[in-house]
Design a protein around this motif. Structure first.
Motif, PDB file in Angstrom:
ATOM      1  N   ALA A   1      15.330   8.433 -38.458  1.00 20.13           N
ATOM      2  CA  ALA A   1      15.782   8.596 -37.002  1.00 20.13           C
ATOM      3  C   ALA A   1      14.415   9.215 -36.194  1.00 20.13           C
ATOM      4  O   ALA A   1      14.176   8.739 -35.178  1.00 20.13           O
TER       5      ALA A   1
ATOM      6  N   ARG B   1      18.681  11.389 -43.370  1.00 16.20           N
ATOM      7  CA  ARG B   1      18.361  10.265 -42.131  1.00 16.20           C
ATOM      8  C   ARG B   1      17.254  10.728 -41.201  1.00 16.20           C
ATOM      9  O   ARG B   1      17.133  10.126 -40.216  1.00 16.20           O
TER      10      ARG B   1
ATOM     11  N   LEU C   1      22.799  11.589 -32.743  1.00 16.17           N
ATOM     12  CA  LEU C   1      21.681  10.561 -32.990  1.00 16.17           C
ATOM     13  C   LEU C   1      21.842   9.406 -31.800  1.00 16.17           C
ATOM     14  O   LEU C   1      20.702   9.103 -31.338  1.00 16.17           O
TER      15      LEU C   1
ATOM     16  N   ALA D   1      16.400  16.213 -33.584  1.00 17.18           N
ATOM     17  CA  ALA D   1      17.060  15.417 -34.836  1.00 17.18           C
ATOM     18  C   ALA D   1      16.429  16.009 -36.149  1.00 17.18           C
ATOM     19  O   ALA D   1      16.919  15.967 -37.042  1.00 17.18           O
TER      20      ALA D   1
END
Length: 481
Positions: free
Chosen positions: A154, A150, A32, A142
């Motif tokens: 993100a 998440r 990330l 991602a």
């Protein structure tokens, strides 16, 4: 043909494909961090030099309109590169495409750092624009590799880096260029991109998806040619006048090229962009908003840079140096990130379908405040701070709106078109501000009045975006996760 209905929930796709393997995966944080670095650095570099346009015009003895292409050129290149890289990176070679694109960006930075003249500067800036096309690949990485919980946050963070980068690059490039010269600004950017390349080499995995990576080069040529012609028309309108035959020849040629692109795309078996998917009723509002808000963002940034630097004798200028003009954008960069982080909570509260119109309305109110009151640097900084929050809401909402109705294997194509429209808007907005201002000033003795009217045009763009998205985005139940 791709079956669009019923829509596939991205979260469900993640659950089916990935949740079973989460326990064996390494920490997602390095990946990330790399993706944020990737999208932020390429966004910063694409807008690097926006504050340097007057300096470039003087140093290379060219007009401001010509110097403006060091900002417009990368945006145009990014818009064209986005679907191409999305297609090439939509297969298992995503990692290779990301690394190769960063090498191209680095080559462009070397070219601009060397004394290659104005032509070399423009060519180098065009090469740097290739990095813009990496945003959809970062979003796809991602979505494929981060834990389900998440992913939404993100995607929101990565999406807003396209506008946050402008807030970072303007003050940074202005300060470096004034203290060490224009080549030094590009040398610093080269160091950043080399670091990003190393991080990507260490952390970005290959995609697990497979598919056709054939590029429809005729479609790419029609898209880039049509867009270039329309941008040239927009740039030359103040010089030629709206009634000039050559101006309308550019407009007609550009429009015909884009119509041919749509026609060829809808009939090609493997187009760069699946326009059938892009016009889906769940996706279309986000795509329209990407174009209109992209225009409005860079239009306001250009107007702020003009207003802060112009002499006080004009009646509205603040007479500040370029470094101060760049620093005025710092609140925009910071609060864009804050807005993107708050957008998830706002979506859970009012529903994802309302986040984008709320963000556009907030940005429009900030721009209206700028039209009514811009007598000090502090007021302009407050305006940009509020606009930053609106930007965070607006651009953070787009990936969720696009991907909640997009099959997992079509992530790259869907996001590529959204980003393409966004950067076409950025390219148009970077020239629209000066063109509209010049045209209005030509018919009015009061330059301050022309400036205020140009700002109100920007307000209308934002409020129009808010209304269109509010009407067109289909309502869904509020998110509970």
């Amino acid at each position: 043909m791709l079956e669009l209905d019923p829509p596939l929930d991205p979260a469900r796709g993640l659950t089916e494909r990935q949740d079973g393997d989460r326990g064996q995966q390494p920490s997602y944080r390095p990946l990330l961090a790399t993706l944020v670095m990737l999208t932020t650095s390429t966004s910063v570099i694409s807008s690097l030099g926006g504050s340097l346009v007057p300096m470039v015009a003087v140093e290379h003895d060219v007009s401001l309109g010509s110097a403006q292409w060091i900002l417009t050129g990368p945006m145009l290149m990014g818009a064209v590169a986005t679907p191409i890289l999305g297609r090439l990176g939509g297969t298992g070679r995503r990692r290779t495409v990301i690394l190769a694109s960063l090498v191209v960006v680095a080559g462009g930075l070397v070219l601009t750092a060397l004394p290659t003249g104005f032509l070399g500067l423009v060519v180098g800036r065009l090469l740097q624009g290739v990095g813009i096309g990496l945003l959809p690949l970062a979003l796809a990485a991602a979505r494929d590799n981060l834990p389900r919980a998440r992913v939404r946050g993100a995607l929101a963070l990565l999406s807003v880096t396209t506008t946050m980068g402008a807030g970072i690059s303007y003050p940074l490039s202005a300060w470096i260029a004034q203290t060490a010269g224009i080549p030094a600004a590009y040398c610093c950017a080269l160091a950043i991109i080399v670091l990003t390349l190393l991080l990507a080499w260490r952390t970005v995995p290959d995609a697990s998806t497979t598919g056709n990576d054939t590029v429809h080069w005729v479609g790419a040529a029609l898209l880039s040619g049509g867009t270039l012609l329309l941008l040239l028309a927009l740039t030359q309108a103040p010089v030629l006048g709206w009634r000039a035959p050559s101006l309308w020849a550019l407009v007609i040629a550009g429009a015909v090229s884009l119509v041919l692109w749509v026609w060829r795309t809808l009939r090609h078996p493997d187009p760069l962009v699946d326009l059938r998917l892009a016009r889906h009723r769940q996706v279309l509002p986000a795509n329209i908003s990407a174009l209109t808000s992209g225009i409005a963002v860079y239009m306001l940034i250009a107007l702020v840079m003009i207003q802060v630097q112009l002499p006080t004798s004009t009646g509205f200028g603040l007479g500040q140096p370029v470094t101060v003009a760049g620093l005025v954008l710092a609140p925009y960069a910071v609060l864009s990130v804050v807005g993107s982080r708050l957008s998830t909570a706002l979506g859970a509260w009012i529903g994802l379908d309302l986040v984008l119109p709320v963000g556009a309305t907030l940005y429009g109110l900030a721009t209206a405040l700028f039209a009514l009151s811009h007598e000090s640097v502090w007021v302009v900084a407050v305006v940009m701070g509020v606009a930053g929050i609106g930007s965070g809401f607006t651009f953070a909402a787009m990936p969720g709106l696009v991907l909640r109705s997009t099959p997992l294997e079509e992530t790259g194509s869907a996001m590529s078109f959204n980003v393409l429209l966004r950067f076409l808007g950025f390219a148009a907005g970077s020239t629209l501000a000066t063109s509209v201002l010049a045209l209005l000033a030509a018919s009015r003795p009061d330059y301050a009045e022309a400036f205020r009217l140009t700002v109100w045009v920007n307000v209308a763009l934002w409020l129009g975006t808010a209304v269109l998205s509010l009407v067109l985005i289909p309502s869904r139940p509020k998110e509970t996760s």
